[in-house]
Design a protein around this motif. Structure first.
Motif, mmCIF file in Angstrom:
data_model
loop_
_atom_site.group_PDB
_atom_site.id
_atom_site.type_symbol
_atom_site.label_atom_id
_atom_site.label_comp_id
_atom_site.label_asym_id
_atom_site.label_seq_id
_atom_site.Cartn_x
_atom_site.Cartn_y
_atom_site.Cartn_z
ATOM 1 N N HIS A 94 0.838 -1.201 0.000
ATOM 2 C CA HIS A 94 0.000 0.000 0.000
ATOM 3 C C HIS A 94 0.871 1.248 0.000
ATOM 4 O O HIS A 94 0.630 2.182 0.763
ATOM 5 C CB HIS A 94 -0.921 0.012 1.224
ATOM 6 C CG HIS A 94 -1.717 -1.243 1.416
ATOM 7 N ND1 HIS A 94 -2.817 -1.556 0.650
ATOM 8 C CD2 HIS A 94 -1.546 -2.274 2.282
ATOM 9 C CE1 HIS A 94 -3.313 -2.726 1.045
ATOM 10 N NE2 HIS A 94 -2.553 -3.178 2.031
ATOM 11 N N GLU A 96 1.456 3.940 -2.001
ATOM 12 C CA GLU A 96 0.868 5.257 -2.231
ATOM 13 C C GLU A 96 -0.077 5.648 -1.102
ATOM 14 O O GLU A 96 -0.107 6.813 -0.670
ATOM 15 C CB GLU A 96 0.127 5.289 -3.566
ATOM 16 C CG GLU A 96 -0.497 6.640 -3.870
ATOM 17 C CD GLU A 96 -1.146 6.723 -5.238
ATOM 18 O OE1 GLU A 96 -1.982 7.634 -5.436
ATOM 19 O OE2 GLU A 96 -0.822 5.898 -6.120
ATOM 20 N N VAL A 97 -0.828 4.685 -0.594
ATOM 21 C CA VAL A 97 -1.755 4.979 0.500
ATOM 22 C C VAL A 97 -0.986 5.410 1.743
ATOM 23 O O VAL A 97 -1.387 6.341 2.451
ATOM 24 C CB VAL A 97 -2.651 3.761 0.800
ATOM 25 C CG1 VAL A 97 -3.591 4.063 1.965
ATOM 26 C CG2 VAL A 97 -3.444 3.366 -0.429
ATOM 27 N N ARG A 100 0.006 8.975 1.351
ATOM 28 C CA ARG A 100 -1.140 9.875 1.526
ATOM 29 C C ARG A 100 -1.533 9.982 2.993
ATOM 30 O O ARG A 100 -1.885 11.070 3.479
ATOM 31 C CB ARG A 100 -2.313 9.399 0.679
ATOM 32 C CG ARG A 100 -2.093 9.573 -0.823
ATOM 33 C CD ARG A 100 -3.302 9.126 -1.632
ATOM 34 N NE ARG A 100 -3.096 9.341 -3.056
ATOM 35 C CZ ARG A 100 -3.341 10.488 -3.688
ATOM 36 N NH1 ARG A 100 -3.809 11.521 -3.007
ATOM 37 N NH2 ARG A 100 -3.121 10.609 -4.992
ATOM 38 N N ARG A 101 -1.479 8.879 3.715
ATOM 39 C CA ARG A 101 -1.825 8.913 5.134
ATOM 40 C C ARG A 101 -0.782 9.694 5.927
ATOM 41 O O ARG A 101 -1.125 10.395 6.888
ATOM 42 C CB ARG A 101 -1.956 7.491 5.684
ATOM 43 C CG ARG A 101 -3.124 6.695 5.105
ATOM 44 C CD ARG A 101 -4.485 7.283 5.495
ATOM 45 N NE ARG A 101 -4.715 7.274 6.921
ATOM 46 C CZ ARG A 101 -5.170 6.231 7.598
ATOM 47 N NH1 ARG A 101 -5.463 5.093 6.976
ATOM 48 N NH2 ARG A 101 -5.367 6.319 8.904
#
Length: 237
Positions: A94, A96-97, A100-101
């Motif tokens: 994950h 990219e997630v 972003r987080r």
């Protein structure tokens, strides 16, 4: 403040000894965020940090915060969290997630230091195998913690971490150190000192010592097969 060197597409970085004392470590401006520019920067201990849509700012602070894998400090409370085996782990599932987080939980959004250009550039590094993420999930398979950074040779350059549940980012760091120890990594670059990182074992060293360590590590290949973790955090003990 003296004028900063303005980098164009193919310009080399100036010597790191020319970095400003204030702001600490500011070296140059511009030059873009191509994969080749980024890997060249990290190999020399230089990293980007800026607010989009401003030009890229390049930094090499002195002193430098580093964590040597063998000096990771696992507190009694963190050890208790690991023993509870409450978190699941994954690697590079994950990426990219996680980025972003990291932006969201720091309150920056995707318009500041983790902006769209940064996101795209580091995802490119991830796709070619230089950038990695450690992910921590709860029992409902929700992503609740993680970190990401760059691995070159046997040096890891930590970029950011986030935690939505108690100890989740610390568990991610323990997972990262498990991987790096198996791979013979010498250090984790933590960039700038913080109480949080100091509590986990990070220390300050001079820029010169840091660059000497990089010279000894970034050209020594590591086994790409190390990038995996056990299914749950209890197995890290």
């Amino acid at each position: 403040m003296r004028a900063l060197p303005q980098l164009h597409h193919s310009d080399a970085f100036p010597p790191t000894s020319e970095a400003l004392d204030y702001p600490n470590g500011l070296l140059a401006v511009g030059g873009g965020l191509s994969a080749s520019r980024l890997t060249d920067a990290y190999r020399r201990g230089i990293f980007p940090w800026y607010e989009e849509p401003q030009p890229v700012l390049w930094w090499t602070p002195d002193p430098r915060s580093v964590l040597f894998p063998e000096r990771l400090h696992i507190s009694r409370s963190l050890r208790k969290t690991l023993r509870k085996d409450a978190f699941k782990l994954s690697v590079d599932q994950h990426f990219e997630v996680v980025m972003r987080r990291c932006a969201q939980l720091r309150g920056d959004g995707l318009g500041t230091w983790i902006g769209d250009d940064m996101l795209a550039a580091y995802c490119d590094l991830h796709h070619i195998g230089h950038a990695h993420s450690i992910e921590v999930l709860n029992q409902q398979n929700e992503l609740v913690g993680g970190l990401y950074g760059i691995a070159l040779g046997r040096a890891f350059f930590g970029e950011s971490m986030f935690s939505a549940e108690t100890d989740a980012s610390k568990v991610a760091l323990v997972g990262l150190i498990d991987i790096l120890s198996r791979g013979g990594f010498r250090l984790v670059d933590c960039q700038v000192e913080s109480e949080h990182l100091n509590s986990l074992g990070a220390i300050n060293i001079s820029r010169l010592d840091f660059e000497e360590l990089l010279a000894q590590t970034v050209d020594i290949a590591h086994d790409p097969g190390i990038w995996h973790l056990p299914a749950t955090c209890g197995e890290l003990l």
